[in-house]
Design a protein around this motif. Structure first.
Motif, mmCIF file in Angstrom:
data_model
loop_
_atom_site.group_PDB
_atom_site.id
_atom_site.type_symbol
_atom_site.label_atom_id
_atom_site.label_comp_id
_atom_site.label_asym_id
_atom_site.label_seq_id
_atom_site.Cartn_x
_atom_site.Cartn_y
_atom_site.Cartn_z
ATOM 1 N N GLY A 1 31.910 -32.779 50.709
ATOM 2 C CA GLY A 1 30.374 -31.997 50.733
ATOM 3 C C GLY A 1 29.285 -32.400 51.118
ATOM 4 N N GLU A 2 28.876 -33.765 51.057
ATOM 5 C CA GLU A 2 27.177 -34.460 51.811
ATOM 6 C C GLU A 2 27.155 -34.315 52.982
ATOM 7 N N THR A 3 28.341 -34.364 53.749
ATOM 8 C CA THR A 3 28.227 -34.460 54.950
ATOM 9 C C THR A 3 27.860 -33.259 55.975
ATOM 10 N N ILE A 4 28.427 -32.210 55.127
ATOM 11 C CA ILE A 4 28.359 -31.211 55.060
ATOM 12 C C ILE A 4 27.616 -30.272 55.376
ATOM 13 N N ALA A 5 26.607 -31.418 54.353
ATOM 14 C CA ALA A 5 25.040 -30.413 53.393
ATOM 15 C C ALA A 5 23.759 -31.133 54.035
ATOM 16 N N GLU A 6 24.775 -32.381 55.129
ATOM 17 C CA GLU A 6 23.528 -32.824 56.135
ATOM 18 C C GLU A 6 22.666 -32.484 56.766
ATOM 19 N N GLY A 7 22.804 -31.642 57.764
ATOM 20 C CA GLY A 7 21.860 -30.745 58.822
ATOM 21 C C GLY A 7 21.449 -29.874 58.087
ATOM 22 N N PRO A 8 21.689 -28.811 57.698
ATOM 23 C CA PRO A 8 21.134 -27.871 57.076
ATOM 24 C C PRO A 8 20.568 -28.780 56.356
ATOM 25 N N ARG A 9 20.507 -29.694 55.284
ATOM 26 C CA ARG A 9 19.204 -29.536 54.565
ATOM 27 C C ARG A 9 17.833 -30.544 55.504
ATOM 28 N N ILE A 10 18.177 -31.765 56.577
ATOM 29 C CA ILE A 10 17.842 -32.017 57.167
ATOM 30 C C ILE A 10 16.861 -31.127 58.326
ATOM 31 N N HIS A 11 17.017 -29.797 58.690
ATOM 32 C CA HIS A 11 16.549 -28.894 60.114
ATOM 33 C C HIS A 11 16.513 -28.027 58.316
ATOM 34 N N GLY A 12 15.953 -27.919 57.202
ATOM 35 C CA GLY A 12 15.765 -26.938 56.246
ATOM 36 C C GLY A 12 16.087 -25.622 55.792
ATOM 37 N N ILE A 13 17.824 -25.247 57.439
ATOM 38 C CA ILE A 13 18.371 -24.178 57.208
ATOM 39 C C ILE A 13 18.801 -23.630 56.141
ATOM 40 N N VAL A 14 19.074 -24.699 54.692
ATOM 41 C CA VAL A 14 19.214 -23.769 52.978
ATOM 42 C C VAL A 14 18.745 -24.145 52.115
ATOM 43 N N LYS A 15 17.523 -23.531 51.786
ATOM 44 C CA LYS A 15 17.340 -23.978 50.980
ATOM 45 C C LYS A 15 17.757 -24.914 49.885
ATOM 46 N N ALA A 16 16.713 -25.833 49.098
ATOM 47 C CA ALA A 16 17.781 -26.778 48.532
ATOM 48 C C ALA A 16 18.143 -26.952 46.985
ATOM 49 N N ASN A 17 18.128 -25.709 46.111
ATOM 50 C CA ASN A 17 18.809 -25.562 45.503
ATOM 51 C C ASN A 17 20.124 -24.480 45.572
ATOM 52 N N ALA A 18 20.046 -23.539 46.617
ATOM 53 C CA ALA A 18 20.726 -22.994 46.743
ATOM 54 C C ALA A 18 22.726 -24.803 48.537
ATOM 55 N N VAL A 19 22.060 -25.165 48.526
ATOM 56 C CA VAL A 19 23.147 -25.881 49.844
ATOM 57 C C VAL A 19 24.007 -25.601 48.892
ATOM 58 N N ARG A 20 24.281 -26.750 47.201
ATOM 59 C CA ARG A 20 25.332 -26.550 47.101
ATOM 60 C C ARG A 20 27.193 -25.350 47.281
ATOM 61 N N ALA A 21 26.350 -24.175 46.321
ATOM 62 C CA ALA A 21 27.083 -22.821 47.041
ATOM 63 C C ALA A 21 26.646 -22.801 48.551
ATOM 64 N N ARG A 22 26.652 -22.983 49.024
ATOM 65 C CA ARG A 22 26.816 -22.966 50.700
ATOM 66 C C ARG A 22 27.762 -23.513 50.898
ATOM 67 N N VAL A 23 27.642 -25.001 50.745
ATOM 68 C CA VAL A 23 28.675 -25.731 50.830
ATOM 69 C C VAL A 23 29.998 -25.965 50.305
ATOM 70 N N ARG A 24 30.171 -25.064 48.947
ATOM 71 C CA ARG A 24 31.461 -24.625 48.621
ATOM 72 C C ARG A 24 31.872 -23.129 49.374
#
Ligand SMILES: Nc1ncnc2c1ncn2[C@@H]1O[C@H](COP(=O)(O)OP(=O)(O)OP(=O)(O)O)[C@@H](O)[C@H]1O
Ligand SMILES: Nc1ncnc2c1ncn2[C@@H]1O[C@H](COP(=O)(O)OP(=O)(O)OP(=O)(O)O)[C@@H](O)[C@H]1O
Ligand code: SF4
Ligand code: SF4
Ligand SMILES: [Mg+2]
Ligand SMILES: [Mg+2]
Lengths: 321, 483
Positions: free
Chosen positions: B122-145
């Protein structure tokens, strides 16, 4: 006709950290002179271990726990290590995926081939060199005399693989076991080697066991096919029968998942699940968890059902055509 | 008419190989000019419209991956330009390449080496979007799922580590990671080549489903013509760095026009076409010509020094796996003060690894692989290590952890052995004493006389029964050099 190679009930086990695994489980097949037997299966199905077991080259933690390997009627398993070593390279030879397993990088091709000849046969260096040249010609190497003076690194991968095959041929062995010898090569080079190998079996009468995971390759090269799954041969028959009318559900799934048999863009039939772990196989048929035809019966050992030369190990095989 | 999403104009790529000490030695030995230029791509122009899947096909070493990397902004072209929606994908900054877009994502062949083994999926998938601000922090988990579900995995898998997945599942994760960046273009470099047939079908189905759902645009690199036919709209056939034919898949497969395309199609064994149904490309395999003088052929370096007229070997032994999807890498030369020799610190530079492999082949009994702490490795370990590297097992800095994870898991024996080799490789250095390089110049006969003598460690045996040399030698020292 005596068979060039006759394998009966060959079984090889490994004692590993995660328990005992039977990598080759009661494998039987035979190959007649001049015929090519394709041994196909997915990664980990036991193809290579079968090849090594035939030659008695299984290493710790593995051991061959049963079966016979007859080469022209002679049981290799009954031989003393010394006698077996003599036989390898002369009566049975092996070609590996990586030709550098066979070739010594610091010797000229001709020197090492001649040396290989003279290990088994008493002849002059010159005659041995000549024998090497002939062998290179048989595998379709142009300017063979020139090539003998080259070092392995001066040849391309495909050329080196031919040299490895030629080396295997030096003593006109009855049987060659070839383990994925073209897998690392480019398609265009692969097709040249396949053509040479086919010709070689036809012309010299050498029996060949060709190990591969590539169905397309094997269907266009082999006379007969054995399909392996989890260490067992689940289906065996002529190439035509196995490819055109497979009877084991696994073979059906395997062939069905090849894209070229479907309309472009069509959903491909897929075998559910993943390739099995040998350490924890289900009881009875090892394909059971993935098999669309499985029934309660399949929790028991599947029977071997033979129709002519086509045999299948399954409780509920597809209808014979 | 759609404006093209991707536009490639007159792209050339030249690689200049600066010889390291080992290669300089070999160059001297063989009379090959040191520091040669490889013309990997010549004048490539094409465009890809939105929603299209373009296949790149050709034999090993023809430049497919190089083109893929240029499109992804990992390399910059030597000449020419690449535009995504009119904007360049990368630019050169001194010696570095600066990627200008995250909208092109590349998926590599080896799903095993491309995921960080220490990081939860899950972290691997979220890493890129998080760094580049593609997804809001609170939406990351849902996005990964939702991404995991989209690639056909359970959302709960987000908390697992990569080694808990099979090859096919890992490739799904790699796809999810790429999709997380909301790419406009995917570059898949031999993305299904390392998968078993039954698993390959699962991943191809996923790709086609995603394409329908998301309208993906993709470059699909493969040597498997039947796979390409299945998923691509248009196909470019490459040969020696050029596109020799480009047409819709339907058109191309029905009526190949270029002689090379025809030969390539004819040479591919087809399932169910019956025995002997393939036509080898005749002797033309450039590799089939006698070695000219002592110029080294493909396996040694890449033999493509003089590529004009196709005068060099396009074929490199085993390079299909080897070259698959390598990121740009580096190698360092260092003075090894203790030995007074020159030391090559292995990193993950694949092009050079060919050189190293060949150097070891040539220097066989002299080259030593050493652990920093001392302790020379056995021949078997050296070879196993080098093979692991040559097969592309050393993909990135995470490889070491991957290897550890493999050892900790119940991986197959083959993977376990590779992992062991990789682990050692990370720590070892290959050192070649300078007097050796001098000796090379003397002559090859001298080298032969050295056989079985060199200093320390296990010696290399002159071939007894050639086909089993390594097997038998392997038996003697209890290991098999197979990976
Ligand atoms: N030295 C070993 N120790 C323990 N298990 C082993 C050993 N060698 C092989 N095996 C096991 O035997 C099984 C069969 O391996 P084998 O190498 O024959 O597979 P294969 O069919 O040749 O696969 P591939 O297509 O990947 O080459 C595997 O599950 C493997 O883990
Ligand atoms: N970083 C590099 N440095 C030097 N030469 C390189 C580099 N990358 C690629 N090359 C050379 O460029 C040519 C094209 O390589 P490329 O990897 O693009 O081939 P490919 O078509 O992807 O082959 P394969 O099917 O084997 O993956 C080869 O001759 C290769 O050796
Ligand atoms: S024995 Fe049963 S589970 Fe096994 S392949 Fe046959 S039908 Fe399927
Ligand atoms: S040699 Fe001539 S005919 Fe053949 S591919 Fe090249 S340009 Fe075409
Ligand atoms: Mg194998
Ligand atoms: Mg590539």
């Amino acid at each position: 006709m005596t068979k060039a190679l006759d394998v009966r009930g060959l079984t090889t086990r490994f004692e590993t950290r995660s328990g005992d695994v039977t990598a080759v489980n009661n494998v039987s097949f035979s190959v007649e002179r001049g015929r090519i037997m394709g041994l196909v299966g997915e990664s980990g199905s036991g193809k290579s271990v079968t090849g090594f077991s035939i030659l008695g080259l299984v290493e710790e933690p593995g051991h061959i726990s049963g079966g016979e390997v007859l080469v022209e009627g002679q049981d290799l398993r009954a031989l003393k290590p010394e006698a077996l070593r003599k036989l390898r390279g002369s009566k049975v030879a092996m070609v590996f995926q990586d030709p550098m397993m066979t070739l010594n990088p610091v010797l000229r091709i001709g020197d090492q081939m001649a040396m290989a000849v003279r290990v088994h046969e008493n002849m002059s260096k010159r005659a041995a060199w000549e024998r090497a040249r002939e062998a290179l010609e048989i595998v379709g190497i142009p300017a063979a005399g020139e090539r003998l003076k080259a070092y392995p690194h001066q040849l391309s991968g495909g050329m080196r693989q031919r040299v490895a095959i030629a080396t295997a041929l030096l003593h006109r062995p009855a049987v060659i076991i070839a383990d994925e010898p073209t897998t690392a090569l480019d398609v265009s080079i692969q097709s040249q080697i396949l053509a040479e190998v086919r010709r070689l079996a036809d012309e010299t009468g050498t029996a060949i066991v060709w190990v591969t995971h590539d169905l397309a390759v094997i269907s266009s090269l082999a006379d007969d096919i054995c399909v392996m799954y989890a260490g067992r041969i689940v289906e065996r028959g002529t190439a035509e029968d196995v490819i055109a009318a497979p009877r084991h559900p696994y073979t059906v799934g395997l062939i069905g998942s090849v894209p070229s048999l479907h309309e472009p863009g069509a959903h491909l039939p897929q075998i559910p699940g993943s390739t099995p772990q040998l350490a924890n196989l289900p009881s009875g048929c090892p394909f059971r968890p993935r098999c669309p035809r499985a029934s309660d019966l399949c929790a028991t050992e599947p029977p071997l059902i033979e129709t002519g030369s086509h045999s299948v190990s399954c409780h509920r095989p597809m209808e014979a055509p | 008419m759609n404006q093209p999403l991707l536009k490639i104009e007159g792209v050339h790529k030249r690689f200049t190989r600066k010889s390291g000490l080992v290669m300089q030695g070999i160059d001297r030995l063989t009379g090959r000019p040191s520091g040669s230029t490889v013309h990997a791509l010549s004048d490539i122009s094409l465009s890809v419209t939105e929603g299209e899947v373009l296949g790149l096909v050709g034999e090993s070493g023809c430049g497919k991956s190089t083109l893929g990397r240029i499109i992804s902004g990992i390399y910059t072209p030597s000449d020419g330009e690449v535009f995504l929606k009119g904007a360049p994908v990368a630019r050169k900054r001194g010696n570095n390449v600066e990627k200008l877009t995250t909208k092109v994502q590349m998926i590599h062949q080896d799903p095993f080496a491309s995921l960080n083994p220490r990081m939860k999926v899950g972290e691997t998938i979220a890493e890129g979007p998080r760094i580049h601000g593609i997804v809001k922090a609170n939406a990351v988990r849902a996005r990964v799922r939702s991404l995991l579900q989209q690639v056909g995995l359970e959302a709960a898998y987000a908390d697992r580590l990569p080694h808990q997945f099979s090859g096919g599942q890992r490739q799904r994760i790699a796809i999810a990671r790429a999709l997380a960046m909301e790419p406009e273009l995917l570059v898949l470099d031999e993305a299904v080549a390392s998968l078993d047939v039954s698993i390959q079908a699962q991943v191809l189905n996923l790709f086609m489903d995603l394409r329908r759902e998301l309208g993906l645009t993709a470059i699909f690199i493969s040597h498997d013509l039947s796979v390409v036919r299945h998923v691509c709209d248009r196909v470019a056939i490459m040969y020696l760095g050029r596109i020799v034919e480009l047409a819709s898949a339907e058109e191309l497969y029905a009526r190949p026009l270029h002689p090379y395309t025809k030969a390539l199609f004819a040479s591919i064994p087809k399932l169910g076409a019956g025995r002997g149904s393939f036509q080898p490309i005749e002797g033309r395999s450039l590799a089939a010509q006698p070695a000219e003088g002592l110029r080294l052929s493909s396996a040694l370096s890449d033999g493509r020094t003089e590529m004009q007229n196709g005068a060099a070997a396009p074929e490199t032994g085993g390079s299909r796996q080897r070259a698959g999807g390598m990121p740009p890498q580096r190698r360092r030369h260092r003075r090894d003060t203790e030995n007074g020799g020159s030391m090559i610190e292995f990193s993950n530079r694949i092009a050079e690894i060919n050189d190293i492999l060949c150097a070891v082949n040539m220097l066989q009994w002299d080259a030593r692989v050493m652990m920093p702490a001392g302790g020379a490795a056995t021949r078997g370990q050296q070879i196993a290590t080098l093979k692991a590297m040559a097969r592309g097992l050393l993909l990135d800095g995470a490889t070491e952890e991957t290897a550890e994870a493999v050892l900790a898991s119940n991986a197959t024996e083959r993977n376990r052995r590779a992992a062991e080799a990789v682990l050692s490789a990370r720590k070892w250095h290959m050192s070649v004493p300078p007097e050796l390089l001098k000796r090379q110049d003397e002559n090859l006969d001298h080298r032969r006389a050295c056989l079985g003598q060199g200093a320390g460690g296990r010696r290399f045996q002159p071939v007894p029964a050639a086909p089993f040399r390594n097997r038998d030698a392997g038996a003697a020292n209890g290991r098999r050099h197979r990976l």
